[in-house]
Design an enzyme around this catalytic site. Structure first.
Site, PDB file in Angstrom:
ATOM      1  N   HIS A 218       0.813  -1.220   0.000  1.00 47.09           N
ATOM      2  CA  HIS A 218       0.000   0.000   0.000  1.00 47.09           C
ATOM      3  C   HIS A 218       0.847   1.271   0.000  1.00 47.09           C
ATOM      4  CE1 HIS A 218       0.714   1.203   4.241  1.00 47.09           C
ATOM      5  NE2 HIS A 218       0.985  -0.081   4.389  1.00 47.09           N
ATOM      6  N   ASP A 219       0.424   2.232  -0.783  1.00 48.74           N
ATOM      7  CA  ASP A 219       1.000   3.585  -0.799  1.00 48.74           C
ATOM      8  C   ASP A 219       2.421   3.634  -1.352  1.00 48.74           C
ATOM      9  OD1 ASP A 219      -1.152   5.217   0.625  1.00 48.74           O
ATOM     10  OD2 ASP A 219      -0.812   3.603   2.045  1.00 48.74           O
TER      11      ASP A 219
END
Lengths: 312, 312, 312
Positions: A218-219
């Site tokens: 994520h991210d």
């Protein structure tokens, strides 16, 4: 993650049922994690160790579990459980919506894009033109895909961040309100997993090529024209520059930065940020020649022992 | 694996066409592998090296390729090929049945559970309430899933055990008559593979969280509230305690035990059982500080050589 | 890759718009990569370093970016960009054809073969008899599968080779005109990726067994009765002999050869060809006992330092 419409400090405080410090009309535009926050964003912090970092970040609204002094030009949301209330906001502004059809009616698909059978395309997905999406690919809600993108069979875009708070009674999950962005001319192999961002966009930069079975957390942001071989695992919140090469089965820990044009050999384990324009290998990964000498030195041990025995 | 109805020594002997030692009416309730056998179970053994272990196990019926002395209170099935006849029993009591529809009519699905498009749910699968099964998940026959379970896209539950006998003419496969059990509040990432048990249940314990692309082998039992990061590979017949943390790309060999609250660093390779409440890393994995010192000592070799040269 | 009908030097030169050296009627039957070329094949070469290797290979037509002396009995195609023109030929003779139905009408499926729901079978695929194809398997165009083959859920056969030329303006992809061949009695676990060959066939030999999440690169040939455990990654153009065992998470670099009956321990990284009939481990992988001694010698360093201190 930006809110659909601008909010105020007061409207946010009502949603999460918290006190606040600042003007009721103080503007709030979205929420983000600490490494990508911008003015207008809410950031959350629930440990004194990180108070300063959050208060001094670009974020102008700090969701915090202590009534501290409010920095000038900022506002505070005082909560007994910032983690829970951050989730409350994600749930409010990005509620999970079931997609009952394999290709959601709210998806936009560009000209000349070919989608093979058994593909799933969630709500509000945008796919550009001249893409080729092979069978059984799964594209979660809100994913954005550019033009001339090829995605091989079984790849998954947008599964949730692996991010939990360890409460006494359970692992409490941080909800993912972000998405996945695949820029133009990217190619993804088969059976890759690209998780969505918690609040921001997990991004694969223009022209980058990923082989099969790559995991991207994520991210994480991967730059332009990177080459990532099969079975590489990249944790969350990693920043990878442009023209980076990662060979097979490399593992990269969360939150670090890899500089432009770095080349990392197969099976290396990267546990700290690495400057660009160099080659690395090993687990933990180090500069290539240094690690090579280290490996060579191990082979000298029997000789060392022999010499030592003669001296004794 | 329990039989649908209780059997007798004689009825089992008829199915596999073997001789037996014991009362014809001796009760037989099921079959299992050596590490999980219980009274009433058949266990098989075809190598003298393991005769004693099988005869002294909790199993009360031993399927064996030699007429040995029968322990008191037990019975023997004498077979020229116990492996083949164990498979014969699995085929008899758990025949493979094709599922022609994507969601089998014999599957039970609880209230509030959401199943996205392109999911496959096999025969006799049980899924609890308030689960979220994302697109393209494949759930093989007889899998049991608790409540509040989330399974991300493309994950496979119940593929066969990777277990072969190396015969002169071919690899002979041990059939899998077991299943997969996912307890309450578990979350599985995208593109994970959880194999079914050979006779028992491959189990993911209450509240455990798995990231993407994790492989879990047959008959392995993962305890409660474990955290398993992406691309971890766990072989068959492994016992993992509660509150264990495995970071990315860890590999664990078959048949070993990991104690409660152990923490294993990324890319570690675990080749023997490890006590709980400690941190480990390396391949082969060892206690954290010990391994750390070992790595640090390698960096001293150039200095050692220098000193030695001065002494010589 | 053979052409559908035999071609001549002149007909090929017309397709790619190039000059040529040789008789216009010089026969051309197909195109291939250097490690598998045969008489009648075109091979391409665009770097002076590899001119000799290409000119002296079994290929009888060399697509080359310089007008060199033509070896006796051979012909040349002179191109300013052999890579581009090789792709032009692949596009001409093996154009990508979309399959709009989940099971293409041009696929041939043998007697007794069972195909579960949500499987994709592309154009011109051939599947033998008595196979079992579990749900959500993706079989790309032109794949050939023998008899008695089992393929577990979510596995992908025939995704493109990960093979790019690094041009100043972009990664230029070498098109894949080859296919995947799965011989009789093979079993593939869940979520494996087997890439198609660039011009030849990526092949899994008779009776070999692959566990879950294995990656096999383009043009790699795996021999008969090999055992390949989960999460192994094998790059492109690798030749693996018969009866080879690769344990979990092994990585193998491109273009090398592993001899018959080699056994490679879990997490090993193979960076050079290895003779058969031996055991190996480590990253980089070496002969088992040698590597074992090396690891043991590291543990002697503290003792060495102690001795040295006494001597100083």
């Amino acid at each position: 993650m930006k809110f659909p419409t601008p909010q105020t400090l007061e409207s946010i405080a009502v949603i999460i049922g918290s006190d606040y410090v600042g003007e009721p009309s103080f503007p709030v535009f979205g929420m983000n994690e600490i490494h990508v926050v911008q003015p207008g964003d809410i950031v959350f912090v629930d440990h004194p160790k990180y108070y300063d970092k959050a208060l001094q970040s670009q974020a102008t609204v700090i969701l915090i579990n202590k009534k501290v002094d409010c920095p000038i030009g900022k506002a505070l949301l005082i909560s007994e459980d910032p983690f829970r209330d951050f989730n409350k906001l994600t749930r409010h502004f990005k509620p999970f919506q079931s997609a009952n059809t394999a290709i959601s009616e709210t998806a936009e698909i560009g000209k000349g894009t070919l989608i093979q059978p058994n593909v799933f395309v969630g709500n509000n997905v945008k796919i550009g033109s001249n893409c080729l999406i092979y069978s059984n690919v799964c594209i979660y809600d809100n994913t954005v895909i550019g033009n001339n993108v090829t995605i091989h069979a079984g790849t998954v875009l947008g599964s949730d961040a692996f991010y939990y708070k360890n409460r006494p009674e359970k692992f409490d999950k941080l909800l993912s309100g972000g998405n996945v962005v695949i820029e133009d001319n990217v190619e993804l192999g088969s059976l890759c997993s690209i998780d969505k961002g918690v609040t921001a966009s997990t991004t694969i930069g223009e022209g980058s090529k990923l082989d099969n079975q790559v995991h991207v957390g994520h991210d994480t942001i991967i730059g332009k024209r990177c080459l990532i071989a099969s079975q590489v695992g990249i944790a969350g919140c990693v920043l990878i520059g442009d023209f980076v090469t990662l060979w097979g089965q490399v593992g990269i820990t969360s939150g670090i930065t890899i500089g432009d044009r770095a080349v990392i050999s197969g099976q290396s384990g990267v546990s700290k940020s690495l400057p660009g324009n160099q080659a690395y290998f090993g687990s933990p990964a180090e500069e290539f020649r240094k690690k090579y000498k280290e490996l060579a030195s191990i082979r000298l041990i029997p000789e060392i022992i022999e010499k030592l025995d003669k001296l004794s």
